[in-house]
Design a protein around this motif. Structure first.
Motif, mmCIF file in Angstrom:
data_model
loop_
_atom_site.group_PDB
_atom_site.id
_atom_site.type_symbol
_atom_site.label_atom_id
_atom_site.label_comp_id
_atom_site.label_asym_id
_atom_site.label_seq_id
_atom_site.Cartn_x
_atom_site.Cartn_y
_atom_site.Cartn_z
ATOM 1 N N LEU A 154 0.837 -1.203 0.000
ATOM 2 C CA LEU A 154 0.000 0.000 0.000
ATOM 3 C C LEU A 154 0.871 1.251 0.000
ATOM 4 C CD1 LEU A 154 -2.820 1.255 0.161
ATOM 5 C CD2 LEU A 154 -2.724 0.980 2.656
ATOM 6 N N ARG A 155 1.960 1.212 0.753
ATOM 7 C CA ARG A 155 2.859 2.367 0.814
ATOM 8 C C ARG A 155 3.470 2.656 -0.563
ATOM 9 N NH1 ARG A 155 5.115 4.354 5.198
ATOM 10 N NH2 ARG A 155 4.755 2.417 6.344
ATOM 11 N N SER A 156 3.973 1.608 -1.228
ATOM 12 C CA SER A 156 4.621 1.826 -2.523
ATOM 13 C C SER A 156 3.611 2.283 -3.571
ATOM 14 C CB SER A 156 5.334 0.550 -2.983
ATOM 15 O OG SER A 156 4.417 -0.496 -3.229
ATOM 16 N N SER A 157 2.377 1.808 -3.484
ATOM 17 C CA SER A 157 1.353 2.240 -4.428
ATOM 18 C C SER A 157 1.019 3.713 -4.221
ATOM 19 C CB SER A 157 0.101 1.371 -4.274
ATOM 20 O OG SER A 157 0.384 0.022 -4.600
ATOM 21 N N TRP A 158 0.961 4.147 -2.953
ATOM 22 C CA TRP A 158 0.711 5.559 -2.689
ATOM 23 C C TRP A 158 1.872 6.426 -3.176
ATOM 24 C CZ3 TRP A 158 -3.243 8.362 -2.395
ATOM 25 C CH2 TRP A 158 -4.395 7.990 -1.726
ATOM 26 N N GLN A 159 3.091 5.915 -3.074
ATOM 27 C CA GLN A 159 4.249 6.697 -3.505
ATOM 28 C C GLN A 159 4.199 7.010 -4.999
ATOM 29 O OE1 GLN A 159 7.488 4.306 -2.074
ATOM 30 N NE2 GLN A 159 7.514 5.284 -0.059
ATOM 31 N N ALA A 160 3.474 6.189 -5.742
ATOM 32 C CA ALA A 160 3.298 6.454 -7.167
ATOM 33 C C ALA A 160 2.267 7.549 -7.422
ATOM 34 C CB ALA A 160 2.873 5.165 -7.880
ATOM 35 N N VAL A 161 1.555 7.959 -6.357
ATOM 36 C CA VAL A 161 0.466 8.933 -6.500
ATOM 37 C C VAL A 161 0.847 10.302 -5.954
ATOM 38 C CG1 VAL A 161 -1.935 9.447 -5.881
ATOM 39 C CG2 VAL A 161 -1.241 7.091 -6.404
ATOM 40 N N ASP A 162 1.366 10.351 -4.700
ATOM 41 C CA ASP A 162 1.725 11.641 -4.097
ATOM 42 C C ASP A 162 2.770 11.424 -3.000
ATOM 43 O OD1 ASP A 162 0.454 10.886 -1.685
ATOM 44 O OD2 ASP A 162 -1.443 11.779 -2.278
ATOM 45 N N GLY A 163 3.167 12.482 -2.336
ATOM 46 C CA GLY A 163 4.231 12.397 -1.339
ATOM 47 C C GLY A 163 3.751 12.423 0.086
ATOM 48 N N ARG A 230 -7.173 10.622 -7.292
ATOM 49 C CA ARG A 230 -6.060 9.993 -6.591
ATOM 50 C C ARG A 230 -6.389 8.553 -6.216
ATOM 51 N NH1 ARG A 230 -3.343 13.395 -1.947
ATOM 52 N NH2 ARG A 230 -5.475 13.842 -1.345
ATOM 53 N N ILE A 231 -7.639 8.292 -5.866
ATOM 54 C CA ILE A 231 -8.048 6.923 -5.549
ATOM 55 C C ILE A 231 -7.918 6.037 -6.784
ATOM 56 C CG2 ILE A 231 -10.019 5.455 -4.935
ATOM 57 C CD1 ILE A 231 -8.761 6.832 -2.560
ATOM 58 N N ARG A 232 -8.323 6.565 -7.937
ATOM 59 C CA ARG A 232 -8.182 5.776 -9.175
ATOM 60 C C ARG A 232 -6.713 5.511 -9.482
ATOM 61 N NH1 ARG A 232 -12.514 9.123 -10.903
ATOM 62 N NH2 ARG A 232 -11.058 10.553 -11.939
ATOM 63 N N ALA A 233 -5.875 6.521 -9.256
ATOM 64 C CA ALA A 233 -4.442 6.333 -9.498
ATOM 65 C C ALA A 233 -3.856 5.305 -8.535
ATOM 66 C CB ALA A 233 -3.716 7.669 -9.360
ATOM 67 N N LEU A 234 -4.289 5.350 -7.276
ATOM 68 C CA LEU A 234 -3.826 4.369 -6.293
ATOM 69 C C LEU A 234 -4.252 2.963 -6.690
ATOM 70 C CD1 LEU A 234 -2.617 3.592 -3.506
ATOM 71 C CD2 LEU A 234 -4.877 4.047 -2.529
ATOM 72 N N ALA A 235 -5.526 2.814 -7.063
ATOM 73 C CA ALA A 235 -6.032 1.496 -7.456
ATOM 74 C C ALA A 235 -5.262 0.960 -8.657
ATOM 75 C CB ALA A 235 -7.529 1.589 -7.770
ATOM 76 N N ALA A 236 -4.948 1.838 -9.602
ATOM 77 C CA ALA A 236 -4.204 1.400 -10.782
ATOM 78 C C ALA A 236 -2.800 0.943 -10.405
ATOM 79 C CB ALA A 236 -4.138 2.541 -11.795
ATOM 80 N N ALA A 237 -2.150 1.677 -9.498
ATOM 81 C CA ALA A 237 -0.815 1.282 -9.059
ATOM 82 C C ALA A 237 -0.846 -0.036 -8.307
ATOM 83 C CB ALA A 237 -0.215 2.386 -8.185
ATOM 84 N N TYR A 238 -1.845 -0.199 -7.457
ATOM 85 C CA TYR A 238 -1.945 -1.428 -6.650
ATOM 86 C C TYR A 238 -2.255 -2.638 -7.530
ATOM 87 C CZ TYR A 238 -2.140 -3.155 -1.803
ATOM 88 O OH TYR A 238 -1.853 -3.745 -0.601
ATOM 89 N N GLU A 239 -3.022 -2.444 -8.592
ATOM 90 C CA GLU A 239 -3.372 -3.551 -9.471
ATOM 91 C C GLU A 239 -2.141 -4.229 -10.048
ATOM 92 O OE1 GLU A 239 -6.066 -5.285 -10.396
ATOM 93 O OE2 GLU A 239 -7.175 -4.228 -8.820
ATOM 94 N N GLY A 240 -1.053 -3.472 -10.194
ATOM 95 C CA GLY A 240 0.179 -4.061 -10.701
ATOM 96 C C GLY A 240 0.773 -5.098 -9.768
ATOM 97 N N LEU A 241 0.290 -5.154 -8.516
ATOM 98 C CA LEU A 241 0.787 -6.110 -7.531
ATOM 99 C C LEU A 241 -0.153 -7.297 -7.345
ATOM 100 C CD1 LEU A 241 1.884 -3.498 -4.807
ATOM 101 C CD2 LEU A 241 3.334 -4.593 -6.544
ATOM 102 N N ARG A 242 -1.263 -7.312 -8.066
ATOM 103 C CA ARG A 242 -2.260 -8.375 -7.886
ATOM 104 C C ARG A 242 -1.661 -9.748 -8.165
ATOM 105 N NH1 ARG A 242 -7.677 -8.968 -7.459
ATOM 106 N NH2 ARG A 242 -8.087 -6.718 -7.688
ATOM 107 N N THR A 243 -2.035 -10.718 -7.334
ATOM 108 C CA THR A 243 -1.671 -12.113 -7.543
ATOM 109 C C THR A 243 -2.942 -12.913 -7.803
ATOM 110 O OG1 THR A 243 -1.916 -12.816 -5.235
ATOM 111 C CG2 THR A 243 0.187 -11.785 -5.857
ATOM 112 N N ALA A 244 -2.792 -14.214 -7.995
ATOM 113 C CA ALA A 244 -3.957 -15.059 -8.226
ATOM 114 C C ALA A 244 -4.905 -15.048 -7.027
ATOM 115 C CB ALA A 244 -3.508 -16.485 -8.527
ATOM 116 N N GLU A 245 -4.352 -14.751 -5.836
ATOM 117 C CA GLU A 245 -5.185 -14.741 -4.624
ATOM 118 C C GLU A 245 -5.853 -13.397 -4.380
ATOM 119 O OE1 GLU A 245 -3.142 -17.232 -1.303
ATOM 120 O OE2 GLU A 245 -1.549 -16.405 -2.560
ATOM 121 N N GLY A 246 -5.410 -12.346 -5.064
ATOM 122 C CA GLY A 246 -5.997 -11.021 -4.858
ATOM 123 C C GLY A 246 -4.915 -9.984 -4.641
ATOM 124 N N LEU A 247 -5.316 -8.827 -4.104
ATOM 125 C CA LEU A 247 -4.358 -7.767 -3.797
ATOM 126 C C LEU A 247 -3.675 -8.086 -2.466
ATOM 127 C CD1 LEU A 247 -6.323 -4.514 -4.730
ATOM 128 C CD2 LEU A 247 -4.628 -5.753 -6.104
#
Length: 262
Positions: A154-163, A230-247
């Motif tokens: 979650l931290r790394s996904s937020w870092q892709a959005v803002d500081g 920003r929520i959409r940007a966060l969700a997009a960043a987090y989606e890159g970490l999705r596994t077969a089991e979920g986020l």
């Protein structure tokens, strides 16, 4: 020497947040239950014990400790949690209090059990000092906590959005090692274990954190509501970490058992 610990939330904010979450906490506390059960397994064999459930929350482990040792005491900073715990029993006394300044007599306990609570204490050396004071010789402090690296996805996904600081910051595992080693208590066991939960989507993760009362409480967090872009940007960043089991949401869990010298 331990490195400088991160700034911790104001105790009143922590107490208020967990008080608000008391009604929803049990339904979403799967991690807390699993970690607490693993901590119970780590307790040394005690025929009987005058015990304290430190940071008792809704009292789930208070009742399990009572089944093993008879009624003891439970303490929490959040009065809302205590109101939830008291009717369910397990302790002779449910006390509103601070782990850094326990309202207990010297040498009055055989066991302090604390599950996922002391990560909210800014002065962990004081927590250890209080345990040293209230335990009798041979008494045991067993605690679980969270350390740096928790919710790293979650931290790394937020870092892709803002500081801004959006994720709770916890002290490093090395700090726990140094503080426990310098506490005057004998360290019987101290380890870190990663535990990963999975969520179907970002909304489920953030809702779980809110219902636990463990959403972002750190100084430096952004004020006001987070905008939809920003929520959409966060969700997009987090989606890159999705596994077969979920986020994935990984917690770095500290388990420790310390003993007061005889």
């Amino acid at each position: 020497m331990p490195e400088h610990a991160p700034a911790t939330p104001d105790k009143r904010q922590v107490a208020a947040s967990f008080s608000r979450a008391a009604g929803s906490y049990d339904a979403v506390a799967s991690l807390q239950r699993e970690v607490g059960a693993r901590l119970l397994v780590r307790l040394p064999s005690l025929a009987s014990a005058r015990w304290l459930d430190l940071g008792c929350g809704t009292g789930h482990f208070t009742r399990l400790l009572a089944e093993r040792f008879g009624a003891g005491m439970a303490l929490d900073l959040a009065e809302g949690m205590l109101r939830h715990a008291r009717p369910r029993g397990g302790a002779r006394h449910f006390i509103a209090g601070d782990a850094e300044a326990l309202p207990l007599r010297d040498g009055s306990l055989d066991l302090i059990y604390s599950n996922l609570a002391v990560q909210w204490c800014g002065d962990f050396a004081a927590v250890l000092g209080e345990a040293q004071r209230v335990l009798q010789p041979g008494g045991v402090l067993a605690f679980s906590s969270l350390c740096a690296g928790t919710l790293g996805e979650l931290r790394s996904s937020w870092q892709a959005v803002d500081g801004f600081t959006h994720v709770n910051r916890f002290r490093a595992f090395g700090d726990y090692e140094a503080l426990c080693a310098g506490s005057g208590l004998q360290v019987l066991a101290l380890e870190r274990r990663a535990q990963t939960l999975h969520f179907p989507d970002l909304r489920a993760l953030t809702r779980s954190l809110k219902e636990l009362g463990a959403h972002n409480l750190n100084p430096g967090r952004p004020g006001g509501l987070t905008g939809p872009a920003r929520i959409r940007a966060l969700a997009a960043a987090y989606e890159g970490l999705r596994t077969a089991e979920g986020l994935p949401a990984t917690y770095q869990v500290v388990y420790a058992v310390l003993c007061k010298s005889r």
